[in-house]
Design a protein around this motif. Structure first.
Motif, PDB file in Angstrom:
ATOM      1  N   VAL A  89       0.856  -1.187   0.000  1.00 32.85           N
ATOM      2  CA  VAL A  89       0.000   0.000   0.000  1.00 32.85           C
ATOM      3  C   VAL A  89       0.895   1.240   0.000  1.00 32.85           C
ATOM      4  CG1 VAL A  89      -1.576   1.333   1.501  1.00 32.85           C
ATOM      5  CG2 VAL A  89      -1.981  -1.110   1.151  1.00 32.85           C
ATOM      6  N   GLY A  95      -1.411   2.393   7.957  1.00 27.35           N
ATOM      7  CA  GLY A  95      -1.961   2.493   9.300  1.00 27.35           C
ATOM      8  C   GLY A  95      -3.437   2.856   9.358  1.00 27.35           C
ATOM      9  N   GLY A  97      -5.862   0.738   7.886  1.00 27.62           N
ATOM     10  CA  GLY A  97      -6.672  -0.450   7.615  1.00 27.62           C
ATOM     11  C   GLY A  97      -6.847  -0.794   6.146  1.00 27.62           C
ATOM     12  N   THR A 100      -5.549  -4.391   5.242  1.00 29.29           N
ATOM     13  CA  THR A 100      -6.412  -5.396   5.863  1.00 29.29           C
ATOM     14  C   THR A 100      -7.707  -5.550   5.070  1.00 29.29           C
ATOM     15  OG1 THR A 100      -5.497  -4.806   7.998  1.00 29.29           O
ATOM     16  CG2 THR A 100      -7.546  -6.056   8.024  1.00 29.29           C
ATOM     17  N   ASN A 128       9.289  -7.225   9.530  1.00 30.68           N
ATOM     18  CA  ASN A 128       8.161  -6.490   8.944  1.00 30.68           C
ATOM     19  C   ASN A 128       6.883  -6.738   9.759  1.00 30.68           C
ATOM     20  OD1 ASN A 128       6.369  -5.173   7.307  1.00 30.68           O
ATOM     21  ND2 ASN A 128       7.165  -6.042   5.409  1.00 30.68           N
ATOM     22  N   ARG A 133       1.150  -8.243  11.005  1.00 34.09           N
ATOM     23  CA  ARG A 133      -0.082  -7.887  11.719  1.00 34.09           C
ATOM     24  C   ARG A 133      -1.303  -7.976  10.779  1.00 34.09           C
ATOM     25  NH1 ARG A 133      -3.382  -8.380  15.269  1.00 34.09           N
ATOM     26  NH2 ARG A 133      -4.689  -6.630  15.818  1.00 34.09           N
ATOM     27  N   LYS A 137      -4.541 -10.236  11.352  1.00 31.14           N
ATOM     28  CA  LYS A 137      -5.895  -9.681  11.430  1.00 31.14           C
ATOM     29  C   LYS A 137      -6.865 -10.373  10.481  1.00 31.14           C
ATOM     30  CE  LYS A 137      -4.839  -5.193  11.019  1.00 31.14           C
ATOM     31  NZ  LYS A 137      -5.173  -3.764  10.884  1.00 31.14           N
TER      32      LYS A 137
HETATM   33  C1  LIG Z   1       2.501  -3.968   5.249  1.00 36.95           C
HETATM   34  C2  LIG Z   1       1.546  -2.965   4.636  1.00 36.95           C
HETATM   35  C3  LIG Z   1       0.887  -3.568   3.412  1.00 36.95           C
HETATM   36  C4  LIG Z   1       0.491  -2.598   5.683  1.00 36.95           C
HETATM   37  O1  LIG Z   1      -0.470  -1.741   5.073  1.00 36.95           O
HETATM   38  P1  LIG Z   1      -1.491  -0.898   5.968  1.00 36.95           P
HETATM   39  O2  LIG Z   1      -2.569  -0.414   5.063  1.00 36.95           O
HETATM   40  O3  LIG Z   1      -0.739   0.117   6.751  1.00 36.95           O
HETATM   41  O4  LIG Z   1      -2.044  -2.042   6.961  1.00 36.95           O
HETATM   42  P2  LIG Z   1      -3.253  -1.935   7.996  1.00 36.95           P
HETATM   43  O5  LIG Z   1      -3.466  -0.492   8.361  1.00 36.95           O
HETATM   44  O6  LIG Z   1      -4.403  -2.664   7.427  1.00 36.95           O
HETATM   45  O7  LIG Z   1      -2.698  -2.750   9.241  1.00 36.95           O
HETATM   46  C5  LIG Z   1      -1.392  -2.517   9.731  1.00 36.95           C
HETATM   47  C6  LIG Z   1      -1.288  -3.089  11.143  1.00 36.95           C
HETATM   48  O8  LIG Z   1       0.090  -3.211  11.473  1.00 36.95           O
HETATM   49  C7  LIG Z   1       0.329  -2.522  12.708  1.00 36.95           C
HETATM   50  N1  LIG Z   1       1.711  -2.051  12.697  1.00 36.95           N
HETATM   51  C8  LIG Z   1       2.258  -1.116  11.899  1.00 36.95           C
HETATM   52  N2  LIG Z   1       3.571  -0.983  12.195  1.00 36.95           N
HETATM   53  C9  LIG Z   1       3.838  -1.867  13.191  1.00 36.95           C
HETATM   54  C10 LIG Z   1       5.006  -2.195  13.941  1.00 36.95           C
HETATM   55  N3  LIG Z   1       6.183  -1.620  13.685  1.00 36.95           N
HETATM   56  N4  LIG Z   1       4.905  -3.149  14.898  1.00 36.95           N
HETATM   57  C11 LIG Z   1       3.735  -3.779  15.153  1.00 36.95           C
HETATM   58  N5  LIG Z   1       2.584  -3.500  14.461  1.00 36.95           N
HETATM   59  C12 LIG Z   1       2.644  -2.550  13.503  1.00 36.95           C
HETATM   60  C13 LIG Z   1      -0.712  -1.420  12.711  1.00 36.95           C
HETATM   61  O9  LIG Z   1      -0.900  -0.903  14.018  1.00 36.95           O
HETATM   62  C14 LIG Z   1      -1.926  -2.205  12.199  1.00 36.95           C
HETATM   63  O10 LIG Z   1      -2.448  -3.065  13.179  1.00 36.95           O
HETATM   64  P3  LIG Z   1      -3.742  -2.675  14.084  1.00 36.95           P
HETATM   65  O11 LIG Z   1      -4.878  -2.462  13.133  1.00 36.95           O
HETATM   66  O12 LIG Z   1      -3.940  -3.839  14.992  1.00 36.95           O
HETATM   67  O13 LIG Z   1      -3.401  -1.409  14.812  1.00 36.95           O
HETATM   68  C15 LIG Z   1       2.301  -1.655   4.244  1.00 36.95           C
HETATM   69  O14 LIG Z   1       3.064  -1.252   5.354  1.00 36.95           O
HETATM   70  C16 LIG Z   1       3.199  -1.855   3.051  1.00 36.95           C
HETATM   71  O15 LIG Z   1       2.762  -1.713   1.911  1.00 36.95           O
HETATM   72  N6  LIG Z   1       4.497  -2.179   3.293  1.00 36.95           N
HETATM   73  C17 LIG Z   1       5.416  -2.345   2.186  1.00 36.95           C
HETATM   74  C18 LIG Z   1       5.227  -3.669   1.509  1.00 36.95           C
HETATM   75  C19 LIG Z   1       5.895  -4.773   2.280  1.00 36.95           C
HETATM   76  O16 LIG Z   1       6.204  -4.651   3.430  1.00 36.95           O
HETATM   77  N7  LIG Z   1       6.104  -5.874   1.648  1.00 36.95           N
HETATM   78  C20 LIG Z   1       6.770  -6.951   2.306  1.00 36.95           C
HETATM   79  C21 LIG Z   1       6.499  -8.277   1.684  1.00 36.95           C
HETATM   80  S1  LIG Z   1       7.373  -9.527   2.588  1.00 36.95           S
END
Ligand SMILES: CC(C)(COP(=O)(O)OP(=O)(O)OC[C@H]1O[C@@H](n2cnc3c(N)ncnc32)[C@H](O)[C@@H]1OP(=O)(O)O)[C@@H](O)C(=O)NCCC(=O)NCCS
Length: 155
Positions: A89, A95, A97, A100, A128, A133, A137
């Motif tokens: 995303v 952060g 949702g 999710t 990561n 998470r 979820k």
């Molecule tokens: C991973 C990713 C898709 C998450 O997208 P997002 O839209 O922010 O996800 P959501 O908001 O649905 O949920 C994120 C959850 O992670 C939690 N979170 C975020 N950073 C965190 C951390 N450092 N430690 C623990 N939890 C964390 C958030 O609090 C949330 O959980 P909650 O709803 O219980 O509060 C986004 O960060 C991303 O695109 N990352 C880059 C792609 C990537 O990592 N690829 C790796 C493939 S292996």
């Protein structure tokens, strides 16, 4: 930008959305395990040759803007019982949702697209936490830790 994640939808890819794609696909934070896109031409080729023809690929849209991607890759032959899921995303929407919601929608469509898939799995870097998470979820269970499993961007 703060947005209600309930407005998140998945829809087919459009070449005309390449500029939205480049906003996050050229960002190293989003593309951390994958190759970062460096040109619009490269992005157009990827959308045309990979995104559009791949049945399990879904674009995440919000307010008519392409903000991310969910990819489901089924196995073949005897491995067709399982599929891998990946997603990303745009940073400005983290952060809220979005991932999710998008992953939940994609999972609800798996049995329609891939009727033989009975197992979904995901590989994620141990550091990561946000990615883990999201999996938690939507109901994934932690099965194990793979040591020295692969190179990520050369490391
Ligand atoms: C991973 C990713 C898709 C998450 O997208 P997002 O839209 O922010 O996800 P959501 O908001 O649905 O949920 C994120 C959850 O992670 C939690 N979170 C975020 N950073 C965190 C951390 N450092 N430690 C623990 N939890 C964390 C958030 O609090 C949330 O959980 P909650 O709803 O219980 O509060 C986004 O960060 C991303 O695109 N990352 C880059 C792609 C990537 O990592 N690829 C790796 C493939 S292996």
């Amino acid at each position: 930008m703060e947005i209600d994640s309930s407005t998140t939808i998945l829809r087919p890819f459009k070449l005309s959305d390449v500029d939205d794609f480049m906003i996050w696909a050229s960002d190293d934070q989003v593309m951390r395990p994958w190759n970062t896109f460096t040109s619009k031409e490269e992005a157009l080729t990827y959308i045309k040759d990979v995104c559009i023809p791949t049945l399990g690929a879904r674009s995440i849209y919000i307010l008519d803007r392409w903000i991310g991607i969910v990819l489901i890759y089924p196995g073949s032959d005897d491995d067709r019982c399982r599929a891998d899921i990946r997603y990303a995303v745009a940073v400005e929407f983290w952060g809220q949702g979005m991932a999710t919601k998008a992953v939940k929608i994609a999972l609800s469509e798996v049995s329609k697209d891939f009727p033989e898939v009975v197992r979904l799995q995901a590989y994620v870097d141990v550091q990561n936490k946000a990615y883990q998470r999201v999996l938690e979820k939507v109901g994934f269970l932690h099965e194990g830790l793979l040591r020295k499993y692969c190179y990520l961007k050369g490391q």
